[in-house]
Design an enzyme around this catalytic site. Structure first.
Site, short mmCIF file in Angstrom:
data_model
loop_
_atom_site.label_atom_id
_atom_site.label_comp_id
_atom_site.label_asym_id
_atom_site.label_seq_id
_atom_site.Cartn_x
_atom_site.Cartn_y
_atom_site.Cartn_z
N ASP A 33 0.86 -1.19 0.00
CA ASP A 33 0.00 0.00 0.00
C ASP A 33 0.90 1.23 0.00
O ASP A 33 1.96 1.21 0.62
CB ASP A 33 -0.88 -0.02 1.28
CG ASP A 33 -2.14 0.79 1.14
OD1 ASP A 33 -2.03 2.00 0.85
OD2 ASP A 33 -3.24 0.23 1.31
N SER A 36 -1.60 6.38 0.69
CA SER A 36 -1.99 7.74 0.26
C SER A 36 -3.37 8.11 0.78
O SER A 36 -3.72 9.27 0.84
CB SER A 36 -1.97 7.83 -1.27
OG SER A 36 -3.01 7.04 -1.81
N SER A 126 -16.94 -2.67 -9.56
CA SER A 126 -18.04 -1.99 -8.85
C SER A 126 -19.34 -2.10 -9.63
O SER A 126 -19.34 -2.13 -10.87
CB SER A 126 -17.67 -0.51 -8.71
OG SER A 126 -18.77 0.24 -8.29
N ALA A 127 -20.44 -2.11 -8.90
CA ALA A 127 -21.76 -2.10 -9.53
C ALA A 127 -22.00 -0.80 -10.29
O ALA A 127 -22.95 -0.71 -11.07
CB ALA A 127 -22.83 -2.26 -8.46
N TYR A 151 -14.09 8.05 -12.39
CA TYR A 151 -13.92 6.91 -11.49
C TYR A 151 -14.59 5.67 -12.09
O TYR A 151 -13.99 4.59 -12.19
CB TYR A 151 -14.52 7.22 -10.10
CG TYR A 151 -14.78 5.99 -9.28
CD1 TYR A 151 -13.73 5.32 -8.65
CD2 TYR A 151 -16.07 5.46 -9.14
CE1 TYR A 151 -13.97 4.16 -7.91
CE2 TYR A 151 -16.31 4.32 -8.41
CZ TYR A 151 -15.26 3.67 -7.81
OH TYR A 151 -15.50 2.52 -7.09
N LYS A 155 -13.09 1.87 -13.66
CA LYS A 155 -13.53 0.52 -13.31
C LYS A 155 -13.82 -0.28 -14.57
O LYS A 155 -13.44 -1.44 -14.71
CB LYS A 155 -14.76 0.56 -12.39
CG LYS A 155 -14.46 1.06 -10.98
CD LYS A 155 -13.61 0.07 -10.20
CE LYS A 155 -13.07 0.63 -8.92
NZ LYS A 155 -11.97 -0.10 -8.31
N TYR A 179 -18.68 -5.08 -6.72
CA TYR A 179 -19.26 -4.86 -5.40
C TYR A 179 -20.46 -3.94 -5.50
O TYR A 179 -20.42 -2.95 -6.21
CB TYR A 179 -18.27 -4.17 -4.45
CG TYR A 179 -16.90 -4.72 -4.43
CD1 TYR A 179 -16.67 -6.09 -4.56
CD2 TYR A 179 -15.81 -3.87 -4.26
CE1 TYR A 179 -15.38 -6.58 -4.52
CE2 TYR A 179 -14.52 -4.36 -4.22
CZ TYR A 179 -14.31 -5.71 -4.37
OH TYR A 179 -13.03 -6.19 -4.33
N ARG A 233 -30.42 0.70 -2.40
CA ARG A 233 -29.12 0.09 -2.70
C ARG A 233 -29.05 -1.30 -2.09
O ARG A 233 -29.86 -1.67 -1.25
CB ARG A 233 -27.98 0.93 -2.07
CG ARG A 233 -27.83 2.32 -2.63
CD ARG A 233 -27.25 2.32 -4.03
NE ARG A 233 -27.03 3.68 -4.52
CZ ARG A 233 -27.97 4.41 -5.13
NH1 ARG A 233 -29.18 3.91 -5.32
NH2 ARG A 233 -27.68 5.63 -5.55
N PRO A 298 -26.63 15.03 -7.41
CA PRO A 298 -26.49 14.77 -8.85
C PRO A 298 -25.76 13.45 -9.10
O PRO A 298 -24.79 13.13 -8.41
CB PRO A 298 -25.65 15.95 -9.37
CG PRO A 298 -25.76 17.00 -8.32
CD PRO A 298 -26.00 16.30 -7.02
N GLY A 299 -26.24 12.71 -10.06
CA GLY A 299 -25.55 11.47 -10.45
C GLY A 299 -26.04 10.21 -9.75
O GLY A 299 -25.66 9.11 -10.15
C1 WQD Z 1 -25.86 5.56 -0.94
C2 WQD Z 1 -27.20 6.25 -0.88
C3 WQD Z 1 -27.15 8.55 -1.58
C4 WQD Z 1 -24.66 10.09 1.64
C5 WQD Z 1 -20.82 4.95 -4.22
C6 WQD Z 1 -20.07 4.84 -5.49
C7 WQD Z 1 -19.90 3.42 -5.88
C8 WQD Z 1 -19.23 2.64 -4.78
C9 WQD Z 1 -19.83 2.89 -3.44
C10 WQD Z 1 -16.97 3.24 -4.17
C11 WQD Z 1 -27.48 7.14 -2.07
C12 WQD Z 1 -27.52 8.45 -0.12
C13 WQD Z 1 -25.40 9.26 0.81
C14 WQD Z 1 -25.35 11.06 2.42
C15 WQD Z 1 -27.43 10.29 1.52
N1 WQD Z 1 -17.86 2.77 -4.91
N2 WQD Z 1 -26.76 9.35 0.75
N3 WQD Z 1 -26.72 11.12 2.32
O1 WQD Z 1 -23.50 6.41 -4.33
O2 WQD Z 1 -24.54 4.14 -3.99
O3 WQD Z 1 -22.11 4.35 -4.36
O4 WQD Z 1 -20.09 4.26 -3.21
O5 WQD Z 1 -16.07 3.33 -3.70
O6 WQD Z 1 -19.18 3.33 -7.03
O7 WQD Z 1 -20.81 5.51 -6.50
O8 WQD Z 1 -23.05 5.07 -2.21
O9 WQD Z 1 -22.98 5.55 0.19
O10 WQD Z 1 -22.54 7.44 -1.44
O11 WQD Z 1 -24.85 6.52 -1.22
O12 WQD Z 1 -28.67 10.38 1.47
O13 WQD Z 1 -24.75 11.86 3.17
O14 WQD Z 1 -27.19 7.13 0.26
O15 WQD Z 1 -27.89 9.57 -2.21
O16 WQD Z 1 -28.84 7.06 -2.36
P1 WQD Z 1 -23.40 5.07 -3.81
P2 WQD Z 1 -23.28 6.18 -1.12
#
Ligand code: WQD
Length: 340
Positions: A33, A36, A126-127, A151, A155, A179, A233, A298-299
């Site tokens: 590792d 970082s 990643s999913a 990002y 992947k 994942y 999720r 967003p996204g």
């Molecule tokens: C989950 C849900 C948010 C924070 C991301 C990456 C993915 C993977 C895992 C990473 C969503 C909601 C979140 C907050 C909220 N890889 N949320 N308030 O976006 O499904 O996946 O992380 O290393 O590639 O895209 O995970 O945990 O950010 O969000 O309401 O403060 O929780 O909108 O619906 P996500 P997440």
């Protein structure tokens, strides 16, 4: 003969849990590792859980000579590649940082695998590659969608790099594990997630709010087309996820792969909404969380969860822990950190 597994990014959240499960399953593990994005908390926790010091090499996988030296120094039977940046938002603002680090490090691993005449390579995917899926749950045959961030692009590209190298170079075999949302911590509370700065992900934000490091959790949107209006999720326990790696590595080193390149979803098959997760956290840990409804982020995709049948059948692996157990472990870890 004991087999040796190299874990790049082995001091991070997923890498440290995978290291523990591999070592407990009888593998020799070499951790590498560049630190970082973490300190030595998880490495120390891993050694404490296992009751021994594991080989640790501080190095950057973008350094080709360092990677080659590592493969020369150890007889690597399998490599699990975690070392990568993972903040979606940051990748939009700093794409070159993501392309350079995430792609170059994996190219160096694949080059070393090729040079040694083959290796079993497990890539942590990643999913996110499924984007906003048209059909749920997603199977490994569900189409990949164009990535919405650099990002996500890295992947998809790394999956393709691995597939191409498997086709081209004799002895190189690959598995990509996709994942869903890994959460939680080891039941010992000695290793877990250590986000730097303000967490992007939901569960670290929840635990930091509960402990008082953050004032209030923002739930990003309650007007989505789901039962309670929040996104859904597939939250997968980190130890369950780690065990999927042991199954996948064992399948590779025992020569039980059906194809030289395989893909598996690593999820539970159980969709959970943001509100359901927050409620479960409050209930299992017997506390009240300060949260508010905020605008959509967003996204974000509305809903995604896995069909884990292929991993269940082929890897003989299944997610076992309930979301409550996982959220209790996440809270125990946050309290452990606060008590330091
Ligand atoms: C989950 C849900 C948010 C924070 C991301 C990456 C993915 C993977 C895992 C990473 C969503 C909601 C979140 C907050 C909220 N890889 N949320 N308030 O976006 O499904 O996946 O992380 O290393 O590639 O895209 O995970 O945990 O950010 O969000 O309401 O403060 O929780 O909108 O619906 P996500 P997440």
């Amino acid at each position: 003969m004991k087999k040796t597994v190299l874990v790049s990014g082995g001091a991070g959240f997923i890498g440290s849990h995978v290291t523990v499960e591999l070592a407990q399953a009888g593998y020799d593990v070499v951790i590498a590792d560049n630190m970082s994005n973490c300190d030595n908390t998880n490495y120390c926790g891993v050694c404490q859980i296992l009751g021994k010091k594991l080989p640790f090499i501080k190095m950057d996988f973008c350094d080709e000579n360092a990677v080659n030296n590592l493969f020369a120094d150890f007889k690597i039977d399998a490599v699990i590649h975690f070392a990568a940046f993972k903040a979606v938002g940051e990748s939009v603002n700093e794409p070159l940082k993501y392309y350079r680090n995430n792609l170059l490090s994996f190219i160096n691993v694949l080059e070393a695998a090729r040079k040694q005449g083959g290796c079993n390579v497990l890539f942590s995917s990643s999913a996110t590659v499924y984007g906003e899926p048209e059909e749920l749950p997603v199977t490994e045959k569900s189409p990949r969608q164009p990535a919405t961030s650099p990002y996500g692009d890295t992947k998809q590209m790394c999956e393709d790099f691995l597939h191409d190298c498997v086709r081209a170079y004799p002895g190189v075999k690959g598995i990509a594990l996709r994942y869903f949302n890994p959460i939680g911590a080891h039941p010992s509370a000695l290793i877990g997630e250590l986000p730097r700065g303000v967490p992007n992900n939901l569960v670290p934000f929840i635990t930091q709010t509960a402990i008082g490091r953050r004032e209030c959790l923002s739930i990003f949107g309650d007007d989505y087309p789901t039962e309670d209006g929040t996104c859904k999720r597939d939250y997968i326990d980190i130890v369950d996820l780690a065990k999927a790696h042991v199954s996948a590595v064992t399948r590779m080193v025992e020569g039980r792969m059906k194809e030289d390149y395989e893909i598996f979803n690593v999820g539970t098959g159980r969709p959970v909404s943001v509100l359901e997760l927050v409620n479960a956290f409050e209930k299992v840990n017997n506390l009240k969380l300060n949260y508010k409804i905020a605008p959509r982020r967003p996204g974000d995709v509305v809903a995604i969860w896995a069909d884990p049948t292929l991993a269940n059948e082929e890897l003989g692996w299944k997610a076992e822990r309930s979301v409550e157990e996982t959220l209790a472990a996440a809270w125990a870890w946050e309290k452990h950190l606060a008590g330091k």
